[in-house]
Design a protein around this motif. Structure first.
Motif, PDB file in Angstrom:
ATOM      1  N   ASN A 286     -31.171 -16.035  51.722  1.00 43.38           N
ATOM      2  CA  ASN A 286     -30.195 -17.099  51.452  1.00 43.38           C
ATOM      3  C   ASN A 286     -29.977 -18.007  52.656  1.00 43.38           C
ATOM      4  N   SER A 287     -30.810 -17.853  53.698  1.00 49.57           N
ATOM      5  CA  SER A 287     -30.526 -18.568  54.943  1.00 49.57           C
ATOM      6  C   SER A 287     -30.666 -20.085  54.784  1.00 49.57           C
ATOM      7  N   LEU A 288     -31.526 -20.501  53.863  1.00 48.26           N
ATOM      8  CA  LEU A 288     -31.661 -21.940  53.642  1.00 48.26           C
ATOM      9  C   LEU A 288     -30.332 -22.520  53.115  1.00 48.26           C
ATOM     10  N   SER A 289     -29.710 -21.813  52.187  1.00 55.40           N
ATOM     11  CA  SER A 289     -28.409 -22.272  51.679  1.00 55.40           C
ATOM     12  C   SER A 289     -27.361 -22.251  52.789  1.00 55.40           C
ATOM     13  N   ALA A 290     -27.377 -21.182  53.587  1.00 56.76           N
ATOM     14  CA  ALA A 290     -26.377 -21.090  54.667  1.00 56.76           C
ATOM     15  C   ALA A 290     -26.576 -22.229  55.673  1.00 56.76           C
ATOM     16  N   ASP A 291     -27.838 -22.600  55.922  1.00 62.93           N
ATOM     17  CA  ASP A 291     -28.090 -23.710  56.851  1.00 62.93           C
ATOM     18  C   ASP A 291     -27.679 -25.051  56.243  1.00 62.93           C
ATOM     19  N   LEU A 292     -27.862 -25.172  54.939  1.00 65.53           N
ATOM     20  CA  LEU A 292     -27.491 -26.430  54.278  1.00 65.53           C
ATOM     21  C   LEU A 292     -25.976 -26.576  54.214  1.00 65.53           C
ATOM     22  N   LEU A 293     -25.288 -25.486  53.898  1.00 64.56           N
ATOM     23  CA  LEU A 293     -23.834 -25.584  53.726  1.00 64.56           C
ATOM     24  C   LEU A 293     -23.133 -24.233  53.860  1.00 64.56           C
ATOM     25  N   ARG A 294     -22.371 -24.128  54.939  1.00 64.46           N
ATOM     26  CA  ARG A 294     -21.537 -22.947  55.153  1.00 64.46           C
ATOM     27  C   ARG A 294     -20.121 -23.315  54.684  1.00 64.46           C
ATOM     28  N   PRO A 295     -19.462 -22.444  53.936  1.00 61.93           N
ATOM     29  CA  PRO A 295     -18.108 -22.811  53.490  1.00 61.93           C
ATOM     30  C   PRO A 295     -17.159 -23.042  54.678  1.00 61.93           C
ATOM     31  N   ASP A 296     -16.282 -24.042  54.559  1.00 56.97           N
ATOM     32  CA  ASP A 296     -15.225 -24.198  55.562  1.00 56.97           C
ATOM     33  C   ASP A 296     -14.324 -22.980  55.508  1.00 56.97           C
ATOM     34  N   LEU A 297     -14.241 -22.397  54.309  1.00 59.49           N
ATOM     35  CA  LEU A 297     -13.404 -21.220  54.126  1.00 59.49           C
ATOM     36  C   LEU A 297     -13.926 -20.376  52.970  1.00 59.49           C
ATOM     37  N   ASN A 298     -14.113 -19.066  53.232  1.00 67.76           N
ATOM     38  CA  ASN A 298     -14.395 -18.107  52.159  1.00 67.76           C
ATOM     39  C   ASN A 298     -13.080 -17.395  51.860  1.00 67.76           C
ATOM     40  N   ILE A 299     -12.647 -17.447  50.605  1.00 63.85           N
ATOM     41  CA  ILE A 299     -11.413 -16.746  50.232  1.00 63.85           C
ATOM     42  C   ILE A 299     -11.802 -15.516  49.427  1.00 63.85           C
ATOM     43  N   TYR A 300     -11.510 -14.339  49.985  1.00 61.79           N
ATOM     44  CA  TYR A 300     -11.859 -13.097  49.302  1.00 61.79           C
ATOM     45  C   TYR A 300     -10.604 -12.515  48.675  1.00 61.79           C
ATOM     46  N   ILE A 301     -10.598 -12.407  47.364  1.00 59.05           N
ATOM     47  CA  ILE A 301      -9.445 -11.826  46.662  1.00 59.05           C
ATOM     48  C   ILE A 301      -9.688 -10.329  46.538  1.00 59.05           C
ATOM     49  N   ASP A 302      -8.837  -9.597  47.208  1.00 55.04           N
ATOM     50  CA  ASP A 302      -9.041  -8.162  47.363  1.00 55.04           C
ATOM     51  C   ASP A 302      -8.264  -7.379  46.304  1.00 55.04           C
ATOM     52  N   ILE A 303      -8.999  -6.703  45.394  1.00 53.35           N
ATOM     53  CA  ILE A 303      -8.323  -5.766  44.486  1.00 53.35           C
ATOM     54  C   ILE A 303      -9.157  -4.494  44.386  1.00 53.35           C
ATOM     55  N   SER A 304      -8.544  -3.435  43.898  1.00 52.92           N
ATOM     56  CA  SER A 304      -9.296  -2.191  43.779  1.00 52.92           C
ATOM     57  C   SER A 304     -10.145  -2.259  42.508  1.00 52.92           C
ATOM     58  N   PRO A 305     -11.298  -1.599  42.508  1.00 50.94           N
ATOM     59  CA  PRO A 305     -12.136  -1.566  41.306  1.00 50.94           C
ATOM     60  C   PRO A 305     -11.402  -0.967  40.108  1.00 50.94           C
ATOM     61  N   GLU A 306     -10.442  -0.074  40.341  1.00 55.36           N
ATOM     62  CA  GLU A 306      -9.687   0.511  39.217  1.00 55.36           C
ATOM     63  C   GLU A 306      -8.897  -0.589  38.495  1.00 55.36           C
ATOM     64  N   ILE A 307      -8.215  -1.428  39.272  1.00 52.23           N
ATOM     65  CA  ILE A 307      -7.440  -2.522  38.669  1.00 52.23           C
ATOM     66  C   ILE A 307      -8.389  -3.511  37.989  1.00 52.23           C
ATOM     67  N   SER A 308      -9.480  -3.792  38.657  1.00 47.55           N
ATOM     68  CA  SER A 308     -10.457  -4.717  38.097  1.00 47.55           C
ATOM     69  C   SER A 308     -10.955  -4.233  36.733  1.00 47.55           C
ATOM     70  N   MET A 309     -11.308  -2.943  36.647  1.00 48.47           N
ATOM     71  CA  MET A 309     -11.830  -2.404  35.384  1.00 48.47           C
ATOM     72  C   MET A 309     -10.768  -2.462  34.295  1.00 48.47           C
ATOM     73  N   LYS A 310      -9.514  -2.212  34.672  1.00 45.84           N
ATOM     74  CA  LYS A 310      -8.424  -2.289  33.679  1.00 45.84           C
ATOM     75  C   LYS A 310      -8.327  -3.700  33.114  1.00 45.84           C
ATOM     76  N   ARG A 311      -8.365  -4.694  34.030  1.00 43.95           N
ATOM     77  CA  ARG A 311      -8.266  -6.088  33.583  1.00 43.95           C
ATOM     78  C   ARG A 311      -9.455  -6.459  32.701  1.00 43.95           C
ATOM     79  N   LEU A 312     -10.652  -6.035  33.106  1.00 41.64           N
ATOM     80  CA  LEU A 312     -11.850  -6.407  32.345  1.00 41.64           C
ATOM     81  C   LEU A 312     -11.863  -5.743  30.976  1.00 41.64           C
ATOM     82  N   ASN A 313     -11.420  -4.487  30.914  1.00 44.41           N
ATOM     83  CA  ASN A 313     -11.422  -3.761  29.643  1.00 44.41           C
ATOM     84  C   ASN A 313     -10.499  -4.407  28.613  1.00 44.41           C
ATOM     85  N   LYS A 314      -9.441  -5.072  29.102  1.00 48.40           N
ATOM     86  CA  LYS A 314      -8.491  -5.727  28.197  1.00 48.40           C
ATOM     87  C   LYS A 314      -9.144  -6.872  27.435  1.00 48.40           C
ATOM     88  N   GLY A 315      -9.937  -7.680  28.162  1.00 44.02           N
ATOM     89  CA  GLY A 315     -10.404  -8.926  27.559  1.00 44.02           C
ATOM     90  C   GLY A 315     -11.820  -8.879  27.006  1.00 44.02           C
TER      91      GLY A 315
END
Ligand code: ADP
Ligand code: TYD
Length: 206
Positions: A120-149
Motif C-alpha cells: 500500500n506504499s504507493l497510496s501512502a505516498d500519494l496521500l497520508r490522512p491528516d487524521l486517522n480516527i479509530y473508533i475503539d469498541i470491543s468485538p463483543e459489542i460489535s458482534m451484538k450490534r451486527l447481529n441486530k441488523g
C-alpha cells in the motif's frame, strides 16, 4: 483560510464509523466546509468484486483480497471523475470510511502485515490522512450490534476474527506511530458524545 483535510475513519465492523462519518460531515458543512464523504471498499468494479467475496458469492484467497484492496484504493485516489485527490484539489474536505489501516489490520490478520504495508506504499505516498480516527469498541459489542441488523454475516465478521483484527489495529498504530496521526476514540458511548470528541480532535487540525 481553513485547510481542507483528508480524514480516515477506522475501526472493526460495527464500531460506528458510518454513523460518525455522517455526524462529522454535518458539523463540517455547518461550519462552512465543502465535504465529500466516501468509503472503502468502493463502488467501483474492483470494489464490487471485493463485496462479492465478502458476501460469499465468490471465493478468493486472503492474498488476492489484499491485492484487490490495493487496486481499489489506488482507483479511489486517482479516479479522474470522483477520485479523492481530485476532490481535495477542488477544495473539498474528504472523509473516508476506511483507508489503508483497514488493510493493515484485516489482511494483516491473515498474512504478513509488513507485506500489506509495503503493497500500500504507493497510496501512502500519494496521500497520508491528516487524521486517522479509530473508533475503539470491543468485538463483543460489535458482534451484538451486527447481529441486530443482519440476517447473514460477511467473511470477516466473527468474534474470533474481530479479536485478531483489533489486535492488528493496535500493532499497526504502534508500528507507524512516527508516521501517522491517529486519534483513538472510545466508541462505547452515546453517538453524540463520540461525535463531540471527534469534533474536538478535528478542530485541532483545521
Ligand atoms: P460501522 O460503519 O462501523 O459498521 P455503523 O455506524 O453502521 O458502524 O453502526 C453499526 C450499528 O451500530 C448500527 O446499527 C448503528 O445504528 C449502531 N450504532 C452506531 N453507533 C452506536 C453507538 N455509539 N452506540 C450504540 N449503537 C451504535
Ligand atoms: P465496511 O463496508 O466498512 O463494513 P462495516 O461497515 O461493517 O465496517 O467494510 C466491509 C469489510 O471490508 C469489513 O469487514 C472490513 C473489510 N476491509 C478489509 O478487509 N480491508 C480493507 O482494506 C478495507 C477497506 C475493508
Amino acid at each position: 483560510m481553513a485547510k481542507n483535510l483528508f480524514i480516515a475513519f477506522e475501526g472493526i465492523d460495527g464500531s460506528g464509523k458510518s454513523t460518525q462519518v455522517k455526524l462529522l460531515t454535518e458539523k463540517l458543512k455547518n461550519a462552512g466546509h465543502k465535504v465529500y464523504s466516501t468509503f472503502e471498499p468502493t463502488e467501483s468494479p474492483i470494489g464490487s468484486i471485493i463485496r462479492n467475496i465478502f458476501n460469499h458469492r465468490i471465493e478468493a484467497d486472503h492474498r488476492t483480497i489484499a491485492g484487490l484492496f490495493v487496486a481499489d484504493r489506488l482507483d479511489h485516489l486517482l479516479n479522474k471523475t470522483n477520485g479523492i485527490l481530485k476532490k481535495l484539489e477542488e477544495g473539498y474536505t474528504v472523509i473516508s470510511d476506511r483507508y489503508y489501516f483497514s488493510s493493515y489490520a484485516y489482511q494483516g490478520t491473515h498474512m504478513d502485515m509488513k507485506w500489506v504495508i509495503e503493497a500500500n506504499s504507493l497510496s501512502a505516498d500519494l496521500l497520508r490522512p491528516d487524521l486517522n480516527i479509530y473508533i475503539d469498541i470491543s468485538p463483543e459489542i460489535s458482534m451484538k450490534r451486527l447481529n441486530k441488523g443482519r440476517s447473514s454475516m460477511e467473511l470477516y465478521e466473527t468474534l474470533e476474527n474481530l479479536n485478531m483484527v483489533k489486535a492488528k489495529f493496535t500493532e499497526a498504530f504502534e508500528l507507524l506511530k512516527f508516521k501517522e496521526k491517529v486519534s483513538i476514540i472510545d466508541g462505547d458511548r452515546l453517538p453524540e458524545r463520540i461525535a463531540s470528541d471527534i469534533w474536538n480532535e478535528v478542530s485541532k487540525s483545521l
